[in-house]
Design a protein around this motif. Structure first.
Motif, PDB file in Angstrom:
ATOM      1  N   GLU A  91      70.206  85.896  49.722  1.00  0.00           N
ATOM      2  CA  GLU A  91      68.774  85.640  49.586  1.00  0.00           C
ATOM      3  C   GLU A  91      68.046  85.680  50.928  1.00  0.00           C
ATOM      4  O   GLU A  91      66.828  85.576  50.972  1.00  0.00           O
ATOM      5  CB  GLU A  91      68.551  84.296  48.910  1.00  0.00           C
ATOM      6  CG  GLU A  91      69.049  84.269  47.471  1.00  0.00           C
ATOM      7  CD  GLU A  91      68.470  83.114  46.677  1.00  0.00           C
ATOM      8  OE1 GLU A  91      67.525  82.457  47.153  1.00  0.00           O
ATOM      9  OE2 GLU A  91      68.973  82.880  45.566  1.00  0.00           O
ATOM     10  N   TYR A  92      68.774  85.846  52.007  1.00  0.00           N
ATOM     11  CA  TYR A  92      68.149  85.891  53.323  1.00  0.00           C
ATOM     12  C   TYR A  92      67.775  87.337  53.654  1.00  0.00           C
ATOM     13  O   TYR A  92      68.542  88.259  53.412  1.00  0.00           O
ATOM     14  CB  TYR A  92      69.075  85.299  54.379  1.00  0.00           C
ATOM     15  CG  TYR A  92      69.161  83.793  54.269  1.00  0.00           C
ATOM     16  CD1 TYR A  92      69.920  83.189  53.262  1.00  0.00           C
ATOM     17  CD2 TYR A  92      68.481  82.970  55.152  1.00  0.00           C
ATOM     18  CE1 TYR A  92      69.992  81.813  53.139  1.00  0.00           C
ATOM     19  CE2 TYR A  92      68.551  81.584  55.057  1.00  0.00           C
ATOM     20  CZ  TYR A  92      69.300  81.020  54.040  1.00  0.00           C
ATOM     21  OH  TYR A  92      69.360  79.650  53.928  1.00  0.00           O
ATOM     22  N   THR A 139      62.595  70.430  54.392  1.00  0.00           N
ATOM     23  CA  THR A 139      63.867  70.495  53.673  1.00  0.00           C
ATOM     24  C   THR A 139      64.946  70.970  54.623  1.00  0.00           C
ATOM     25  O   THR A 139      64.751  71.947  55.347  1.00  0.00           O
ATOM     26  CB  THR A 139      63.793  71.458  52.479  1.00  0.00           C
ATOM     27  OG1 THR A 139      62.773  71.033  51.584  1.00  0.00           O
ATOM     28  CG2 THR A 139      65.132  71.516  51.755  1.00  0.00           C
ATOM     29  N   ILE A 183      61.640  83.716  50.799  1.00  0.00           N
ATOM     30  CA  ILE A 183      61.669  82.952  49.550  1.00  0.00           C
ATOM     31  C   ILE A 183      63.119  82.619  49.256  1.00  0.00           C
ATOM     32  O   ILE A 183      63.983  83.490  49.315  1.00  0.00           O
ATOM     33  CB  ILE A 183      61.080  83.754  48.377  1.00  0.00           C
ATOM     34  CG1 ILE A 183      59.616  84.115  48.652  1.00  0.00           C
ATOM     35  CG2 ILE A 183      61.204  82.962  47.073  1.00  0.00           C
ATOM     36  CD1 ILE A 183      58.997  85.011  47.601  1.00  0.00           C
ATOM     37  N   LEU A 184      63.373  81.349  48.958  1.00  0.00           N
ATOM     38  CA  LEU A 184      64.734  80.914  48.680  1.00  0.00           C
ATOM     39  C   LEU A 184      64.806  80.126  47.380  1.00  0.00           C
ATOM     40  O   LEU A 184      63.964  79.275  47.131  1.00  0.00           O
ATOM     41  CB  LEU A 184      65.250  80.019  49.804  1.00  0.00           C
ATOM     42  CG  LEU A 184      65.894  80.634  51.027  1.00  0.00           C
ATOM     43  CD1 LEU A 184      66.273  79.558  52.017  1.00  0.00           C
ATOM     44  CD2 LEU A 184      67.125  81.442  50.642  1.00  0.00           C
ATOM     45  N   SER A 185      65.813  80.410  46.590  1.00  0.00           N
ATOM     46  CA  SER A 185      66.099  79.538  45.455  1.00  0.00           C
ATOM     47  C   SER A 185      67.395  78.775  45.691  1.00  0.00           C
ATOM     48  O   SER A 185      67.593  77.685  45.169  1.00  0.00           O
ATOM     49  CB  SER A 185      66.181  80.357  44.164  1.00  0.00           C
ATOM     50  OG  SER A 185      67.181  81.350  44.276  1.00  0.00           O
ATOM     51  N   ARG A 186      68.276  79.387  46.502  1.00  0.00           N
ATOM     52  CA  ARG A 186      69.518  78.729  46.883  1.00  0.00           C
ATOM     53  C   ARG A 186      69.678  78.824  48.383  1.00  0.00           C
ATOM     54  O   ARG A 186      69.807  79.908  48.934  1.00  0.00           O
ATOM     55  CB  ARG A 186      70.701  79.387  46.180  1.00  0.00           C
ATOM     56  CG  ARG A 186      70.860  79.048  44.712  1.00  0.00           C
ATOM     57  CD  ARG A 186      72.152  79.642  44.202  1.00  0.00           C
ATOM     58  NE  ARG A 186      73.282  79.245  45.047  1.00  0.00           N
ATOM     59  CZ  ARG A 186      74.473  79.842  45.037  1.00  0.00           C
ATOM     60  NH1 ARG A 186      74.671  80.862  44.228  1.00  0.00           N
ATOM     61  NH2 ARG A 186      75.444  79.437  45.817  1.00  0.00           N
ATOM     62  N   TRP A 187      69.701  77.718  49.037  1.00  0.00           N
ATOM     63  CA  TRP A 187      69.747  77.685  50.493  1.00  0.00           C
ATOM     64  C   TRP A 187      71.056  78.243  51.037  1.00  0.00           C
ATOM     65  O   TRP A 187      71.079  78.752  52.155  1.00  0.00           O
ATOM     66  CB  TRP A 187      69.581  76.240  50.981  1.00  0.00           C
ATOM     67  CG  TRP A 187      68.225  75.718  50.708  1.00  0.00           C
ATOM     68  CD1 TRP A 187      67.785  75.139  49.551  1.00  0.00           C
ATOM     69  CD2 TRP A 187      67.101  75.755  51.582  1.00  0.00           C
ATOM     70  NE1 TRP A 187      66.456  74.815  49.662  1.00  0.00           N
ATOM     71  CE2 TRP A 187      66.015  75.179  50.899  1.00  0.00           C
ATOM     72  CE3 TRP A 187      66.910  76.221  52.886  1.00  0.00           C
ATOM     73  CZ2 TRP A 187      64.757  75.031  51.471  1.00  0.00           C
ATOM     74  CZ3 TRP A 187      65.653  76.085  53.470  1.00  0.00           C
ATOM     75  CH2 TRP A 187      64.603  75.503  52.761  1.00  0.00           C
TER      76      TRP A 187
END
Length: 123
Positions: free
Chosen positions: A109-110, A56, A100-104
């Motif tokens: 989330e980083y 991805t 773990i990411l839900s929104r790149w």
């Protein structure tokens, strides 16, 4: 121990190219890796990200078609090839890793961040 170390920034003229590198270590080396940038006086902006196995890839709208993200897991390194640079690309570029990411594109989330490398595009 630093998890992420960027390199490759510098001064380039309009229309030129640069390639940024980021060496990951520890848990960061098996995570999704991304690039963000922050220009002086502006908010942090998502640039690109790539999954651990490269399945991805995502790009920010302002860099699509000009920047390419890739990674070499054997070297624990992620690259950002930047072409056709403009003054609007001038910023500090940060490498980031997320387990773990839900929104790149969500910087929050980083989990790990590098120290940043300056890119300056002169006109």
């Amino acid at each position: 121990q630093k998890q992420l170390v960027e390199s490759g920034g510098g001064l380039v003229q309009v229309g030129g190219s640069l390639r940024l590198s980021c060496v990951a270590s520890g848990r960061a080396s098996t995570s999704a890796l991304g690039w963000f940038r922050q220009a002086l006086g502006k908010e942090r902006e998502f640039v690109a990200a790539i999954a651990w196995k490269g399945s991805t890839i995502r790009y920010g709208n302002s860099v699509k078609g000009r920047f390419t993200i890739s990674r070499d897991n054997a070297k624990n390194t992620v690259y950002l090839q930047m072409n056709n640079l403009t003054p609007e690309d001038t910023a500090i570029y940060y490498c980031a890793a997320a387990e773990i990411l839900s929104r790149w594109d969500a910087g929050d989330e980083y989990d790990y961040w590098g120290q940043g490398t300056q890119v300056t595009v002169s006109s």
